[in-house]
Design a protein around this motif. Structure first.
Motif, PDB file in Angstrom:
ATOM      1  N   PRO A 253      57.655  36.033  33.083  1.00 20.80           N
ATOM      2  CA  PRO A 253      56.304  35.477  33.027  1.00 20.80           C
ATOM      3  C   PRO A 253      55.527  36.107  31.866  1.00 20.80           C
ATOM      4  CG  PRO A 253      56.521  37.038  34.846  1.00 20.80           C
ATOM      5  CD  PRO A 253      57.892  36.859  34.265  1.00 20.80           C
ATOM      6  N   GLY A 254      54.507  35.391  31.412  1.00 18.91           N
ATOM      7  CA  GLY A 254      53.659  35.958  30.368  1.00 18.91           C
ATOM      8  C   GLY A 254      54.113  35.608  28.966  1.00 18.91           C
ATOM      9  N   ARG A 255      55.193  34.825  28.858  1.00 18.72           N
ATOM     10  CA  ARG A 255      55.609  34.368  27.531  1.00 18.72           C
ATOM     11  C   ARG A 255      55.109  32.948  27.323  1.00 18.72           C
ATOM     12  NH1 ARG A 255      59.015  37.898  24.317  1.00 18.72           N
ATOM     13  NH2 ARG A 255      58.863  36.086  22.971  1.00 18.72           N
ATOM     14  N   GLU A 256      54.838  32.592  26.079  1.00 17.81           N
ATOM     15  CA  GLU A 256      54.551  31.197  25.739  1.00 17.81           C
ATOM     16  C   GLU A 256      55.738  30.336  26.142  1.00 17.81           C
ATOM     17  OE1 GLU A 256      52.043  29.582  23.282  1.00 17.81           O
ATOM     18  OE2 GLU A 256      50.946  31.078  24.460  1.00 17.81           O
ATOM     19  N   ALA A 257      55.475  29.123  26.636  1.00 18.01           N
ATOM     20  CA  ALA A 257      56.583  28.203  26.929  1.00 18.01           C
ATOM     21  C   ALA A 257      57.250  27.817  25.612  1.00 18.01           C
ATOM     22  CB  ALA A 257      56.066  26.973  27.642  1.00 18.01           C
ATOM     23  N   PRO A 258      58.542  28.100  25.465  1.00 16.24           N
ATOM     24  CA  PRO A 258      59.200  27.789  24.192  1.00 16.24           C
ATOM     25  C   PRO A 258      59.297  26.288  23.958  1.00 16.24           C
ATOM     26  CG  PRO A 258      60.510  29.297  25.529  1.00 16.24           C
ATOM     27  CD  PRO A 258      59.435  28.746  26.407  1.00 16.24           C
ATOM     28  N   GLU A 259      59.288  25.925  22.698  1.00 12.40           N
ATOM     29  CA  GLU A 259      59.440  24.526  22.298  1.00 12.40           C
ATOM     30  C   GLU A 259      60.789  23.992  22.788  1.00 12.40           C
ATOM     31  OE1 GLU A 259      59.369  22.519  18.051  1.00 12.40           O
ATOM     32  OE2 GLU A 259      58.120  24.336  18.135  1.00 12.40           O
ATOM     33  N   GLY A 260      60.804  22.742  23.218  1.00 13.05           N
ATOM     34  CA  GLY A 260      62.067  22.132  23.638  1.00 13.05           C
ATOM     35  C   GLY A 260      62.393  22.359  25.096  1.00 13.05           C
ATOM     36  N   LEU A 261      61.530  23.055  25.819  1.00  8.45           N
ATOM     37  CA  LEU A 261      61.784  23.288  27.241  1.00  8.45           C
ATOM     38  C   LEU A 261      60.680  22.672  28.095  1.00  8.45           C
ATOM     39  CD1 LEU A 261      62.981  27.013  27.414  1.00  8.45           C
ATOM     40  CD2 LEU A 261      64.374  24.942  27.343  1.00  8.45           C
ATOM     41  N   ILE A 262      61.055  22.223  29.287  1.00 11.20           N
ATOM     42  CA  ILE A 262      60.112  21.607  30.217  1.00 11.20           C
ATOM     43  C   ILE A 262      60.047  22.487  31.457  1.00 11.20           C
ATOM     44  CG2 ILE A 262      59.673  19.540  31.616  1.00 11.20           C
ATOM     45  CD1 ILE A 262      61.978  18.506  29.281  1.00 11.20           C
ATOM     46  N   GLU A 263      58.850  22.906  31.823  1.00 11.48           N
ATOM     47  CA  GLU A 263      58.709  23.827  32.959  1.00 11.48           C
ATOM     48  C   GLU A 263      58.812  23.054  34.270  1.00 11.48           C
ATOM     49  OE1 GLU A 263      55.413  26.431  32.539  1.00 11.48           O
ATOM     50  OE2 GLU A 263      56.175  27.786  34.093  1.00 11.48           O
ATOM     51  N   ILE A 264      59.620  23.559  35.207  1.00  7.19           N
ATOM     52  CA  ILE A 264      59.816  22.843  36.474  1.00  7.19           C
ATOM     53  C   ILE A 264      59.533  23.689  37.715  1.00  7.19           C
ATOM     54  CG2 ILE A 264      61.495  21.183  35.556  1.00  7.19           C
ATOM     55  CD1 ILE A 264      63.691  22.948  36.878  1.00  7.19           C
ATOM     56  N   GLY A 265      59.332  24.988  37.558  1.00  8.94           N
ATOM     57  CA  GLY A 265      59.096  25.808  38.750  1.00  8.94           C
ATOM     58  C   GLY A 265      59.203  27.283  38.432  1.00  8.94           C
ATOM     59  N   GLU A 266      59.544  28.063  39.484  1.00  7.80           N
ATOM     60  CA  GLU A 266      59.608  29.509  39.290  1.00  7.80           C
ATOM     61  C   GLU A 266      60.651  30.127  40.206  1.00  7.80           C
ATOM     62  OE1 GLU A 266      55.730  30.968  40.348  1.00  7.80           O
ATOM     63  OE2 GLU A 266      56.187  30.806  42.483  1.00  7.80           O
ATOM     64  N   ALA A 267      60.990  31.356  39.902  1.00  4.09           N
ATOM     65  CA  ALA A 267      61.856  32.141  40.785  1.00  4.09           C
ATOM     66  C   ALA A 267      60.961  32.986  41.686  1.00  4.09           C
ATOM     67  CB  ALA A 267      62.777  33.026  39.968  1.00  4.09           C
ATOM     68  N   ALA A 268      61.390  33.155  42.942  1.00  3.71           N
ATOM     69  CA  ALA A 268      60.579  33.897  43.907  1.00  3.71           C
ATOM     70  C   ALA A 268      61.471  34.806  44.741  1.00  3.71           C
ATOM     71  CB  ALA A 268      59.835  32.913  44.815  1.00  3.71           C
ATOM     72  N   GLU A 269      60.825  35.710  45.492  1.00  4.67           N
ATOM     73  CA  GLU A 269      61.560  36.519  46.470  1.00  4.67           C
ATOM     74  C   GLU A 269      62.075  35.606  47.575  1.00  4.67           C
ATOM     75  OE1 GLU A 269      61.577  40.010  46.603  1.00  4.67           O
ATOM     76  OE2 GLU A 269      59.912  40.624  45.283  1.00  4.67           O
ATOM     77  N   GLY A 270      63.054  36.074  48.304  1.00  2.00           N
ATOM     78  CA  GLY A 270      63.525  35.300  49.449  1.00  2.00           C
ATOM     79  C   GLY A 270      65.013  35.061  49.368  1.00  2.00           C
TER      80      GLY A 270
END
Ligand SMILES: [Mg+2]
Length: 292
Positions: A253-270
């Motif tokens: 987290p905390g990085r700019e979204a790189p070009e060419g990528l589409i954000e779809i979610g996140e990793a979590a505990e569990g």
């Protein structure tokens, strides 16, 4: 036996492998095996097979069959952020197969085009369908090293490199461009903040679950954000059809979204699984993809 069960068996059997070869850095269970090279640097190795009637339809032009056979293995090198360097191919030809010369010419063409010249192989003839096996050796990124499936951490942002679903209908599975350049660029720009990658051969659900298990995290993906190929109307197809050969990427987290990528979610505990959230309903997507 299903492919997933067989792979589990191979992974378990190989737990003691590191001792068997002092050069082995990463054994079965990732997109490539990783070996220490005598002169320094890390060698990536992958092998994949393509079977007539299973991985392509009868009547598919020889060039496309050759292309797909090479591209699948190149995609595994891309999934580690590496560069393909050389290729070996074997073919088990059906009796009286008329296009063997063209088949190897076209495999050689595509292998060279993706930076891994065809340097050898073997050819035989058998009673069944055409069976091609392509082994590719590659080099891990010199600074970042190989990007494994196991590096995702809770809080990571998840991205894919392109639209998903409908690969068979659109012939994407024959024509895709392995994401080598993107993988290298992500290593260049993100370094150690590039936590984990896998290429989506069996679908976002199934391959997402593999990355989740390897990393010990829960993936939480927003169904609405999964990019769909033209003509794909449901996120279930996008997550389950398979043969996308896009990259699934976990980034700190905390990085700019790189070009060419589409954000779809996140990793979590569990507990490790790939969860797709559709209008508040959490669906375990680990069984959705393609099982060989
Ligand atoms: Mg792979």
């Amino acid at each position: 036996m299903r492919e997933s069960e067989l792979l589990e068996h191979i992974y378990r059997r190989s737990e003691g492998l590191a001792g068997a070869s002092p050069d082995l850095v990463v054994g079965p269970g990732d997109d490539c095996a990783v070996l220490r090279q005598p002169g320094g640097g890390l060698l990536l190795l992958t092998v994949d097979q393509l079977l007539g009637g299973v991985h392509y339809k009868p009547g598919t032009p020889v060039d496309r069959v050759a292309r797909k056979a090479v591209a699948r293995s190149v995609s595994d090198i891309a999934a580690m952020g590496g560069e393909p360097r050389w290729a070996l191919a074997t073919a088990m030809l059906p009796k009286d197969y008329p296009e063997a010369d063209e088949l190897f010419d076209r495999m050689a063409y595509w292998a060279s085009r993706w930076g891994c010249p065809l340097i050898g192989g073997d050819i035989g003839s058998g009673p069944g369908e055409l069976l091609l096996t392509v082994t590719i050796g590659g080099e891990a990124h010199p600074d970042r090293g190989p990007v494994l499936r196991s590096g995702a951490k809770p809080g990571d942002r998840l991205f894919v490199s392109g639209s998903l679903g409908g690969s068979l209908q659109s012939e994407h599975h024959l024509l895709f461009e392995p994401r080598v350049a993107l993988g290298t660029k992500l290593c260049d720009t993100l370094g150690r903040d590039l936590h984990a990658m896998i290429d989506l051969s069996d679908g976002l659900g199934r391959d997402g679950a593999r990355l989740a298990k390897a990393s010990g995290v829960r993936l939480v993906i927003d169904a609405e954000r999964i990019p769909r190929r033209d003509g794909v109307t449901s996120w279930r197809n996008a997550a389950g059809d398979g043969e996308d050969y896009e990259l699934l990427v976990a980034i700190a987290p905390g990085r700019e979204a790189p070009e060419g990528l589409i954000e779809i979610g996140e990793a979590a505990e569990g507990s490790p699984r790939c969860e797709i959230v559709d209008s508040g309903e959490k669906i375990d997507a680990g069984e959705m993809g393609w099982d060989h």
